[in-house]
Design a protein around this motif. Structure first.
Motif, PDB file in Angstrom:
ATOM      1  N   PRO A   1      -1.813  -2.776 -15.372  1.00 55.44           N
ATOM      2  CA  PRO A   1      -2.759  -1.687 -15.068  1.00 55.44           C
ATOM      3  C   PRO A   1      -3.007  -0.680 -16.192  1.00 55.44           C
ATOM      4  O   PRO A   1      -4.161  -0.492 -16.591  1.00 55.44           O
ATOM      5  N   THR A   2      -1.985  -0.027 -16.694  1.00 53.28           N
ATOM      6  CA  THR A   2      -2.206   0.996 -17.718  1.00 53.28           C
ATOM      7  C   THR A   2      -2.762   0.373 -18.992  1.00 53.28           C
ATOM      8  O   THR A   2      -3.644   0.945 -19.637  1.00 53.28           O
ATOM      9  N   CYS A   3      -2.285  -0.799 -19.339  1.00 50.75           N
ATOM     10  CA  CYS A   3      -2.732  -1.473 -20.560  1.00 50.75           C
ATOM     11  C   CYS A   3      -4.213  -1.833 -20.483  1.00 50.75           C
ATOM     12  O   CYS A   3      -4.959  -1.648 -21.440  1.00 50.75           O
ATOM     13  N   THR A   4      -4.631  -2.352 -19.350  1.00 46.33           N
ATOM     14  CA  THR A   4      -5.990  -2.850 -19.184  1.00 46.33           C
ATOM     15  C   THR A   4      -6.991  -1.755 -18.828  1.00 46.33           C
ATOM     16  O   THR A   4      -8.140  -1.797 -19.268  1.00 46.33           O
ATOM     17  N   LEU A   5      -6.570  -0.777 -18.056  1.00 52.39           N
ATOM     18  CA  LEU A   5      -7.495   0.245 -17.582  1.00 52.39           C
ATOM     19  C   LEU A   5      -7.559   1.481 -18.471  1.00 52.39           C
ATOM     20  O   LEU A   5      -8.524   2.243 -18.396  1.00 52.39           O
ATOM     21  N   ASN A   6      -6.532   1.694 -19.311  1.00 52.81           N
ATOM     22  CA  ASN A   6      -6.458   2.923 -20.077  1.00 52.81           C
ATOM     23  C   ASN A   6      -6.271   2.669 -21.578  1.00 52.81           C
ATOM     24  O   ASN A   6      -7.099   3.076 -22.380  1.00 52.81           O
TER      25      ASN A   6
ATOM     26  N   ASP B   1      -8.715  -2.419 -40.034  1.00 51.07           N
ATOM     27  CA  ASP B   1      -8.528  -3.351 -38.929  1.00 51.07           C
ATOM     28  C   ASP B   1      -7.738  -2.676 -37.808  1.00 51.07           C
ATOM     29  O   ASP B   1      -7.025  -1.695 -38.046  1.00 51.07           O
ATOM     30  N   ILE B   2      -7.868  -3.233 -36.605  1.00 52.63           N
ATOM     31  CA  ILE B   2      -7.140  -2.762 -35.436  1.00 52.63           C
ATOM     32  C   ILE B   2      -6.525  -3.972 -34.767  1.00 52.63           C
ATOM     33  O   ILE B   2      -7.176  -5.022 -34.650  1.00 52.63           O
ATOM     34  N   ALA B   3      -5.283  -3.836 -34.310  1.00 60.18           N
ATOM     35  CA  ALA B   3      -4.609  -4.951 -33.635  1.00 60.18           C
ATOM     36  C   ALA B   3      -3.783  -4.416 -32.473  1.00 60.18           C
ATOM     37  O   ALA B   3      -3.203  -3.337 -32.548  1.00 60.18           O
ATOM     38  N   VAL B   4      -3.739  -5.209 -31.412  1.00 58.79           N
ATOM     39  CA  VAL B   4      -2.861  -4.940 -30.283  1.00 58.79           C
ATOM     40  C   VAL B   4      -1.854  -6.078 -30.226  1.00 58.79           C
ATOM     41  O   VAL B   4      -2.206  -7.240 -30.422  1.00 58.79           O
TER      42      VAL B   4
ATOM     43  N   ALA C   1      11.200  -7.634 -12.834  1.00 61.84           N
ATOM     44  CA  ALA C   1      10.813  -9.051 -12.977  1.00 61.84           C
ATOM     45  C   ALA C   1       9.843  -9.288 -14.131  1.00 61.84           C
ATOM     46  O   ALA C   1       9.054 -10.218 -14.102  1.00 61.84           O
ATOM     47  N   LEU C   2       9.927  -8.438 -15.175  1.00 56.69           N
ATOM     48  CA  LEU C   2       9.039  -8.584 -16.324  1.00 56.69           C
ATOM     49  C   LEU C   2       9.750  -9.057 -17.592  1.00 56.69           C
ATOM     50  O   LEU C   2       9.089  -9.390 -18.573  1.00 56.69           O
ATOM     51  N   GLY C   3      11.074  -9.044 -17.598  1.00 58.60           N
ATOM     52  CA  GLY C   3      11.822  -9.502 -18.771  1.00 58.60           C
ATOM     53  C   GLY C   3      11.720  -8.544 -19.939  1.00 58.60           C
ATOM     54  O   GLY C   3      11.418  -7.362 -19.786  1.00 58.60           O
ATOM     55  N   VAL C   4      11.938  -9.061 -21.138  1.00 54.14           N
ATOM     56  CA  VAL C   4      11.878  -8.251 -22.354  1.00 54.14           C
ATOM     57  C   VAL C   4      10.416  -8.005 -22.701  1.00 54.14           C
ATOM     58  O   VAL C   4       9.612  -8.937 -22.755  1.00 54.14           O
ATOM     59  N   ARG C   5      10.087  -6.769 -22.924  1.00 52.95           N
ATOM     60  CA  ARG C   5       8.727  -6.357 -23.263  1.00 52.95           C
ATOM     61  C   ARG C   5       8.760  -5.353 -24.412  1.00 52.95           C
ATOM     62  O   ARG C   5       9.811  -4.874 -24.806  1.00 52.95           O
ATOM     63  N   SER C   6       7.581  -5.018 -24.893  1.00 48.06           N
ATOM     64  CA  SER C   6       7.455  -4.006 -25.937  1.00 48.06           C
ATOM     65  C   SER C   6       7.296  -2.634 -25.307  1.00 48.06           C
ATOM     66  O   SER C   6       6.668  -2.488 -24.258  1.00 48.06           O
ATOM     67  N   LYS C   7       7.849  -1.646 -25.981  1.00 50.22           N
ATOM     68  CA  LYS C   7       7.524  -0.275 -25.623  1.00 50.22           C
ATOM     69  C   LYS C   7       6.057  -0.057 -25.971  1.00 50.22           C
ATOM     70  O   LYS C   7       5.480  -0.760 -26.801  1.00 50.22           O
ATOM     71  N   ARG C   8       5.452   0.911 -25.335  1.00 45.73           N
ATOM     72  CA  ARG C   8       4.063   1.260 -25.633  1.00 45.73           C
ATOM     73  C   ARG C   8       4.079   2.220 -26.827  1.00 45.73           C
ATOM     74  O   ARG C   8       4.748   3.249 -26.808  1.00 45.73           O
ATOM     75  N   TYR C   9       3.326   1.866 -27.852  1.00 48.14           N
ATOM     76  CA  TYR C   9       3.276   2.716 -29.042  1.00 48.14           C
ATOM     77  C   TYR C   9       1.974   2.468 -29.800  1.00 48.14           C
ATOM     78  O   TYR C   9       1.240   1.513 -29.528  1.00 48.14           O
ATOM     79  N   SER C  10       1.718   3.328 -30.762  1.00 53.49           N
ATOM     80  CA  SER C  10       0.666   3.106 -31.744  1.00 53.49           C
ATOM     81  C   SER C  10       1.220   3.535 -33.095  1.00 53.49           C
ATOM     82  O   SER C  10       2.139   4.357 -33.171  1.00 53.49           O
ATOM     83  N   MET C  11       0.657   2.939 -34.135  1.00 49.38           N
ATOM     84  CA  MET C  11       1.062   3.319 -35.485  1.00 49.38           C
ATOM     85  C   MET C  11      -0.078   3.061 -36.456  1.00 49.38           C
ATOM     86  O   MET C  11      -0.918   2.195 -36.226  1.00 49.38           O
TER      87      MET C  11
ATOM     88  N   ALA D   1       0.783  -1.282 -29.313  1.00 52.14           N
ATOM     89  CA  ALA D   1       1.500  -2.276 -28.512  1.00 52.14           C
ATOM     90  C   ALA D   1       1.466  -1.872 -27.055  1.00 52.14           C
ATOM     91  O   ALA D   1       1.469  -0.690 -26.719  1.00 52.14           O
ATOM     92  N   VAL D   2       1.455  -2.894 -26.226  1.00 52.57           N
ATOM     93  CA  VAL D   2       1.445  -2.693 -24.778  1.00 52.57           C
ATOM     94  C   VAL D   2       2.559  -3.527 -24.154  1.00 52.57           C
ATOM     95  O   VAL D   2       2.925  -4.574 -24.681  1.00 52.57           O
ATOM     96  N   PRO D   3       3.110  -3.064 -23.031  1.00 51.84           N
ATOM     97  CA  PRO D   3       4.145  -3.847 -22.351  1.00 51.84           C
ATOM     98  C   PRO D   3       3.643  -5.189 -21.828  1.00 51.84           C
ATOM     99  O   PRO D   3       4.404  -6.144 -21.749  1.00 51.84           O
TER     100      PRO D   3
END
Length: 161
Positions: free
Chosen positions: A47-52, A71-74, A120-130, A40-42
Protein backbone atom coordinates in the motif's frame (compact mmCIF):
# COMPACT_ATOMS: atom_id res chain seq x y z
CA UNK A 1 26.79 -1.44 9.85
CA UNK A 2 24.44 0.93 8.03
CA UNK A 3 25.77 2.82 5.03
CA UNK A 4 26.35 6.52 5.71
CA UNK A 5 26.83 9.77 3.86
CA UNK A 6 30.28 9.72 2.27
CA UNK A 7 30.34 5.91 1.88
CA UNK A 8 30.66 4.18 -1.48
CA UNK A 9 27.79 1.89 -2.44
CA UNK A 10 28.56 -1.84 -2.23
CA UNK A 11 29.01 -3.66 -5.52
CA UNK A 12 25.88 -5.48 -6.62
CA UNK A 13 24.05 -6.74 -9.66
CA UNK A 14 20.30 -6.30 -9.99
CA UNK A 15 17.77 -7.76 -12.40
CA UNK A 16 15.50 -5.37 -14.25
CA UNK A 17 12.70 -6.06 -16.70
CA UNK A 18 12.86 -3.91 -19.81
CA UNK A 19 10.85 -3.88 -23.00
CA UNK A 20 13.50 -6.28 -24.36
CA UNK A 21 13.19 -8.70 -21.43
CA UNK A 22 15.23 -9.20 -18.26
CA UNK A 23 18.66 -7.61 -18.05
CA UNK A 24 21.32 -7.44 -15.38
CA UNK A 25 22.49 -4.02 -14.29
CA UNK A 26 25.43 -3.50 -11.95
CA UNK A 27 25.99 -0.72 -9.48
CA UNK A 28 28.94 0.36 -11.65
CA UNK A 29 26.71 0.68 -14.74
CA UNK A 30 24.00 2.57 -12.89
CA UNK A 31 26.05 4.93 -10.70
CA UNK A 32 29.51 5.46 -12.24
CA UNK A 33 29.97 9.08 -13.30
CA UNK A 34 26.31 9.91 -12.65
CA UNK A 35 24.07 11.65 -10.14
CA UNK A 36 21.32 9.18 -9.26
CA UNK A 37 18.37 9.23 -6.90
CA UNK A 38 17.88 5.77 -5.39
CA UNK A 39 14.91 4.96 -3.23
CA UNK A 40 13.92 1.69 -1.65
CA UNK A 41 10.61 0.20 -0.67
CA UNK A 42 9.76 -2.78 1.54
CA UNK A 43 7.72 -4.35 -1.25
CA UNK A 44 6.31 -3.75 -4.70
CA UNK A 45 2.52 -3.46 -4.80
CA UNK A 46 2.30 -2.88 -1.05
CA UNK A 47 0.00 0.00 0.00
CA UNK A 48 2.40 2.77 1.03
CA UNK A 49 4.88 1.87 -1.71
CA UNK A 50 2.28 1.86 -4.48
CA UNK A 51 -0.06 4.62 -3.34
CA UNK A 52 2.43 7.11 -1.89
CA UNK A 53 6.16 6.52 -2.33
CA UNK A 54 6.47 5.49 -5.99
CA UNK A 55 3.90 7.96 -7.36
CA UNK A 56 5.81 10.87 -5.83
CA UNK A 57 8.94 9.94 -7.75
CA UNK A 58 7.05 9.37 -10.99
CA UNK A 59 5.18 12.68 -10.68
CA UNK A 60 8.37 14.59 -9.81
CA UNK A 61 10.69 12.87 -12.28
CA UNK A 62 11.07 15.98 -14.45
CA UNK A 63 11.65 18.26 -11.44
CA UNK A 64 14.43 15.94 -10.22
CA UNK A 65 16.04 15.79 -13.66
CA UNK A 66 15.89 19.59 -13.95
CA UNK A 67 17.98 19.75 -10.76
CA UNK A 68 20.82 17.74 -12.33
CA UNK A 69 19.77 14.16 -11.61
CA UNK A 70 20.82 11.77 -14.38
CA UNK A 71 18.71 8.80 -13.34
CA UNK A 72 16.19 7.54 -10.79
CA UNK A 73 15.90 3.97 -9.50
CA UNK A 74 13.71 2.11 -7.04
CA UNK A 75 14.99 -1.07 -5.41
CA UNK A 76 13.04 -3.72 -3.55
CA UNK A 77 13.61 -7.23 -2.26
CA UNK A 78 11.38 -8.77 -4.90
CA UNK A 79 12.03 -10.80 -8.05
CA UNK A 80 12.34 -9.12 -11.44
CA UNK A 81 8.95 -10.43 -12.58
CA UNK A 82 7.22 -8.60 -9.72
CA UNK A 83 9.27 -5.45 -10.25
CA UNK A 84 8.53 -5.56 -13.98
CA UNK A 85 4.81 -5.96 -13.36
CA UNK A 86 4.94 -3.05 -10.90
CA UNK A 87 6.74 -0.90 -13.49
CA UNK A 88 4.08 -1.66 -16.09
CA UNK A 89 1.13 -1.28 -13.70
CA UNK A 90 2.39 2.06 -12.35
CA UNK A 91 3.25 3.55 -15.74
CA UNK A 92 6.88 3.81 -14.66
CA UNK A 93 8.41 1.43 -17.22
CA UNK A 94 11.17 3.31 -19.04
CA UNK A 95 10.90 6.33 -16.75
CA UNK A 96 12.83 5.01 -13.77
CA UNK A 97 14.72 1.78 -13.09
CA UNK A 98 12.80 -0.90 -11.16
CA UNK A 99 15.61 -2.94 -9.60
CA UNK A 100 15.07 -6.40 -8.18
CA UNK A 101 17.35 -7.17 -5.24
CA UNK A 102 15.93 -10.70 -5.30
CA UNK A 103 18.17 -12.17 -2.58
CA UNK A 104 18.52 -8.98 -0.50
CA UNK A 105 22.30 -9.03 -0.99
CA UNK A 106 22.51 -5.32 -1.83
CA UNK A 107 20.07 -4.39 0.94
CA UNK A 108 22.01 -6.44 3.51
CA UNK A 109 25.38 -5.08 2.34
CA UNK A 110 24.05 -1.57 2.97
CA UNK A 111 22.79 -2.53 6.43
CA UNK A 112 19.28 -1.44 5.47
CA UNK A 113 17.52 -4.79 5.78
CA UNK A 114 14.77 -5.58 8.24
CA UNK A 115 13.10 -8.82 9.22
CA UNK A 116 9.36 -8.68 8.67
CA UNK A 117 8.85 -12.42 9.18
CA UNK A 118 6.33 -11.72 11.93
CA UNK A 119 4.09 -10.26 9.23
CA UNK A 120 4.85 -13.15 6.81
CA UNK A 121 6.98 -10.88 4.61
CA UNK A 122 10.48 -12.19 5.37
CA UNK A 123 13.60 -10.07 4.90
CA UNK A 124 12.84 -6.74 3.28
CA UNK A 125 14.46 -3.36 2.74
CA UNK A 126 13.93 -0.42 5.00
CA UNK A 127 12.25 2.49 3.24
CA UNK A 128 14.82 5.12 2.32
CA UNK A 129 16.00 7.52 -0.35
CA UNK A 130 19.49 8.67 -1.19
CA UNK A 131 21.34 10.84 -3.62
CA UNK A 132 24.34 9.03 -5.07
CA UNK A 133 27.07 10.80 -7.04
CA UNK A 134 29.57 8.58 -8.85
CA UNK A 135 28.76 5.73 -6.46
CA UNK A 136 29.15 7.83 -3.27
CA UNK A 137 26.22 8.56 -0.95
CA UNK A 138 25.63 12.32 -0.74
CA UNK A 139 22.34 12.30 1.18
CA UNK A 140 20.51 9.54 3.01
CA UNK A 141 16.93 9.60 4.29
CA UNK A 142 15.78 6.53 6.25
CA UNK A 143 12.21 6.20 7.44
CA UNK A 144 11.71 5.29 11.10
CA UNK A 145 8.33 3.73 10.29
CA UNK A 146 8.19 1.58 7.12
CA UNK A 147 4.50 2.46 6.73
CA UNK A 148 5.36 6.11 6.07
CA UNK A 149 7.06 7.78 3.12
CA UNK A 150 7.81 11.28 4.34
CA UNK A 151 11.56 11.74 4.94
CA UNK A 152 12.28 9.50 1.93
CA UNK A 153 9.78 11.22 -0.36
CA UNK A 154 10.46 12.85 -3.71
CA UNK A 155 9.54 16.22 -2.17
CA UNK A 156 12.30 15.81 0.43
CA UNK A 157 14.80 14.85 -2.27
CA UNK A 158 13.88 17.91 -4.33
CA UNK A 159 14.52 20.11 -1.27
CA UNK A 160 17.94 18.46 -0.82
CA UNK A 161 18.95 19.15 -4.40
Amino acid sequence: MTIAIGDTLPKATFKEKTTDGAVEISTDELFAGKKVVLFAVPGAFTPTCTLNHLPGYLENRDALMERGVDDIAVVSVNDWHVMGAWAQHSGGMGKIHFLADWDASFTKAMGLDMDLSAGALGVRSKRYSMLVEDGVVKSLNIEENPGQATVSSAATMIEQL
